[in-house]
Write a protein that holds these residues in place. Structure first.
Motif, PDB file in Angstrom:
ATOM      1  N   LEU A   1      -8.517  30.855   7.989  1.00 43.75           N
ATOM      2  CA  LEU A   1      -7.938  29.757   8.239  1.00 43.75           C
ATOM      3  C   LEU A   1      -7.435  28.974   7.002  1.00 43.75           C
ATOM      4  N   PHE A   2      -6.387  28.123   7.101  1.00 46.20           N
ATOM      5  CA  PHE A   2      -6.265  27.314   5.614  1.00 46.20           C
ATOM      6  C   PHE A   2      -7.584  26.631   5.244  1.00 46.20           C
ATOM      7  N   GLU A   3      -8.063  26.012   6.091  1.00 44.71           N
ATOM      8  CA  GLU A   3      -9.329  25.337   5.858  1.00 44.71           C
ATOM      9  C   GLU A   3     -10.453  26.268   5.149  1.00 44.71           C
ATOM     10  N   GLN A   4     -10.426  27.623   5.384  1.00 53.65           N
ATOM     11  CA  GLN A   4     -11.401  28.421   4.774  1.00 53.65           C
ATOM     12  C   GLN A   4     -10.716  29.206   3.379  1.00 53.65           C
ATOM     13  N   TYR A   5      -9.463  28.771   3.287  1.00 51.90           N
ATOM     14  CA  TYR A   5      -8.921  29.744   2.011  1.00 51.90           C
ATOM     15  C   TYR A   5      -9.606  29.458   0.589  1.00 51.90           C
ATOM     16  N   GLU A   6     -10.081  28.122   0.257  1.00 48.61           N
ATOM     17  CA  GLU A   6     -10.773  28.034  -1.130  1.00 48.61           C
ATOM     18  C   GLU A   6     -11.851  29.146  -1.146  1.00 48.61           C
ATOM     19  N   LYS A   7     -12.469  28.935  -0.112  1.00 49.18           N
ATOM     20  CA  LYS A   7     -13.789  29.592  -0.091  1.00 49.18           C
ATOM     21  C   LYS A   7     -13.610  31.257  -0.050  1.00 49.18           C
ATOM     22  N   TRP A   8     -12.399  31.584   0.584  1.00 50.03           N
ATOM     23  CA  TRP A   8     -12.191  33.010   0.729  1.00 50.03           C
ATOM     24  C   TRP A   8     -11.525  33.467  -0.747  1.00 50.03           C
ATOM     25  N   LEU A   9     -10.927  32.463  -1.575  1.00 50.93           N
ATOM     26  CA  LEU A   9     -10.474  32.720  -2.738  1.00 50.93           C
ATOM     27  C   LEU A   9     -11.956  33.069  -3.742  1.00 50.93           C
ATOM     28  N   LYS A  10     -12.780  32.302  -3.627  1.00 52.96           N
ATOM     29  CA  LYS A  10     -13.727  32.438  -4.369  1.00 52.96           C
ATOM     30  C   LYS A  10     -14.478  33.589  -4.008  1.00 52.96           C
ATOM     31  N   ASP A  11     -14.654  33.694  -2.836  1.00 55.37           N
ATOM     32  CA  ASP A  11     -15.724  35.136  -2.411  1.00 55.37           C
ATOM     33  C   ASP A  11     -14.945  36.429  -2.515  1.00 55.37           C
TER      34      ASP A  11
ATOM     35  N   LYS B   1       1.045  26.937  -0.067  1.00 57.69           N
ATOM     36  CA  LYS B   1       2.241  28.182  -0.218  1.00 57.69           C
ATOM     37  C   LYS B   1       1.457  29.357  -0.883  1.00 57.69           C
ATOM     38  N   THR B   2       0.712  29.314  -1.643  1.00 58.12           N
ATOM     39  CA  THR B   2      -0.166  30.587  -1.968  1.00 58.12           C
ATOM     40  C   THR B   2      -0.877  31.143  -0.868  1.00 58.12           C
ATOM     41  N   TYR B   3      -1.602  30.112   0.143  1.00 61.67           N
ATOM     42  CA  TYR B   3      -2.134  30.630   1.200  1.00 61.67           C
ATOM     43  C   TYR B   3      -1.092  31.538   2.068  1.00 61.67           C
ATOM     44  N   ARG B   4       0.331  30.616   2.351  1.00 65.15           N
ATOM     45  CA  ARG B   4       0.963  31.701   3.167  1.00 65.15           C
ATOM     46  C   ARG B   4       1.483  33.012   2.585  1.00 65.15           C
ATOM     47  N   LYS B   5       1.709  33.057   1.166  1.00 63.13           N
ATOM     48  CA  LYS B   5       2.058  34.429   0.669  1.00 63.13           C
ATOM     49  C   LYS B   5       0.760  35.518   0.459  1.00 63.13           C
ATOM     50  N   ASN B   6      -0.370  34.914   0.127  1.00 63.46           N
ATOM     51  CA  ASN B   6      -1.548  35.636   0.196  1.00 63.46           C
ATOM     52  C   ASN B   6      -1.849  36.169   1.350  1.00 63.46           C
ATOM     53  N   ILE B   7      -1.819  35.221   2.321  1.00 62.60           N
ATOM     54  CA  ILE B   7      -2.671  35.489   3.579  1.00 62.60           C
ATOM     55  C   ILE B   7      -1.692  35.690   4.784  1.00 62.60           C
ATOM     56  N   LEU B   8      -1.206  34.556   5.297  1.00 64.12           N
ATOM     57  CA  LEU B   8      -0.215  34.798   6.446  1.00 64.12           C
ATOM     58  C   LEU B   8       0.920  35.560   6.378  1.00 64.12           C
ATOM     59  N   GLU B   9       1.802  35.853   5.267  1.00 68.27           N
ATOM     60  CA  GLU B   9       2.783  36.475   5.293  1.00 68.27           C
ATOM     61  C   GLU B   9       2.473  38.115   4.321  1.00 68.27           C
ATOM     62  N   ASN B  10       1.132  38.233   4.360  1.00 65.78           N
ATOM     63  CA  ASN B  10       0.789  39.538   3.585  1.00 65.78           C
ATOM     64  C   ASN B  10       0.480  40.567   4.629  1.00 65.78           C
ATOM     65  N   ASP B  11       1.350  41.351   4.857  1.00 64.59           N
ATOM     66  CA  ASP B  11       1.339  42.622   6.051  1.00 64.59           C
ATOM     67  C   ASP B  11       0.137  43.700   5.550  1.00 64.59           C
ATOM     68  N   ASN B  12      -0.374  43.517   4.177  1.00 61.94           N
ATOM     69  CA  ASN B  12      -1.466  44.562   3.872  1.00 61.94           C
ATOM     70  C   ASN B  12      -2.742  44.022   3.817  1.00 61.94           C
ATOM     71  N   PHE B  13      -2.920  42.583   4.408  1.00 60.37           N
ATOM     72  CA  PHE B  13      -4.085  41.881   4.169  1.00 60.37           C
ATOM     73  C   PHE B  13      -5.031  42.841   5.102  1.00 60.37           C
ATOM     74  N   PRO B  14      -6.270  42.919   4.586  1.00 64.06           N
ATOM     75  CA  PRO B  14      -6.936  42.122   3.470  1.00 64.06           C
ATOM     76  C   PRO B  14      -6.653  42.428   2.328  1.00 64.06           C
ATOM     77  N   LYS B  15      -5.992  43.744   1.928  1.00 68.35           N
ATOM     78  CA  LYS B  15      -5.480  44.184   0.597  1.00 68.35           C
ATOM     79  C   LYS B  15      -4.478  43.447   0.103  1.00 68.35           C
ATOM     80  N   GLU B  16      -4.262  43.379  -1.194  1.00 66.85           N
ATOM     81  CA  GLU B  16      -3.222  42.475  -1.895  1.00 66.85           C
ATOM     82  C   GLU B  16      -1.904  42.750  -1.319  1.00 66.85           C
TER      83      GLU B  16
END
Length: 177
Positions: free
Chosen positions: A28-38, A114-129
């Motif tokens: 979730l977006f609320e978890q995004y900063e933690k996800w970036l760090k981890d 916006k970075t969350y949307r690009k890195n996570i939501l619109e990323n069809d390769n997730f969890p890869k880059e």
């Protein structure tokens, strides 16, 4: 999965069935900063936010004060207004043609979303880059195209296309693409 637990999304209800399984492991977006760090070792500190705000403010100031295109457009704004009046039998393009449009910078929280949307939501390769790689503090200024913005307000709807044509002409004169 409750709706409030779904990642921030622009999916409509028709997309719900396919998006549920695709987004199940996305934070979730609320978890995004933690996800970036981890996941990427990136901490969104006050320093990162301050750097973003400093750079976007510099871009804004430099464009307003140093861009020959922008300076020329602002110098021609009253002429553009007057030509519109001539072409429309006296109707004004702007309420106040002497008032210059203000620039605004994208707030950091909106930028991070916006970075969350690009890195996570619109990323069809997730969890890869995503295609093109992760958007991180090292590259996010060059990978984002709306950090500084402005708005022109015209009085009548036909003024929009007229002003766009005038701006395109200015762009062509200054070879702005």
């Amino acid at each position: 999965m409750k709706l409030k637990d779904k990642p921030f999304s622009r999916f409509n209800s028709a997309d719900k069935a396919t998006s549920e399984s695709k987004d199940a492991e996305k934070p979730l977006f609320e978890q995004y900063e933690k996800w970036l760090k981890d996941s990427l070792g990136i901490e969104i500190s006050n320093g990162v936010k301050t750097q973003y705000e400093y750079i976007t403010e510099r871009i804004k100031i430099d464009f307003e004060k140093k861009s020959l295109f922008w300076i020329s457009l602002m110098e021609n704004l009253i002429d553009i207004h007057e030509n519109y009046k001539i072409n429309t039998n006296g109707y004004n393009l702007f309420n106040d043609p002497s008032k210059k449009p203000e620039f605004n910078t994208k707030p950091f929280d909106s930028f991070l979303l916006k970075t969350y949307r690009k890195n996570i939501l619109e990323n069809d390769n997730f969890p890869k880059e995503p295609n093109g790689g992760w958007i991180t503090p090292k590259n996010w200024m060059s990978r984002t195209n709306d950090l500084v913005r402005t708005r022109f307000v015209v009085k009548y709807i036909d003024g929009v296309s007229y002003l766009v044509d005038q701006i395109i002409t200015q762009c062509e004169q200054w070879v702005v693409t």
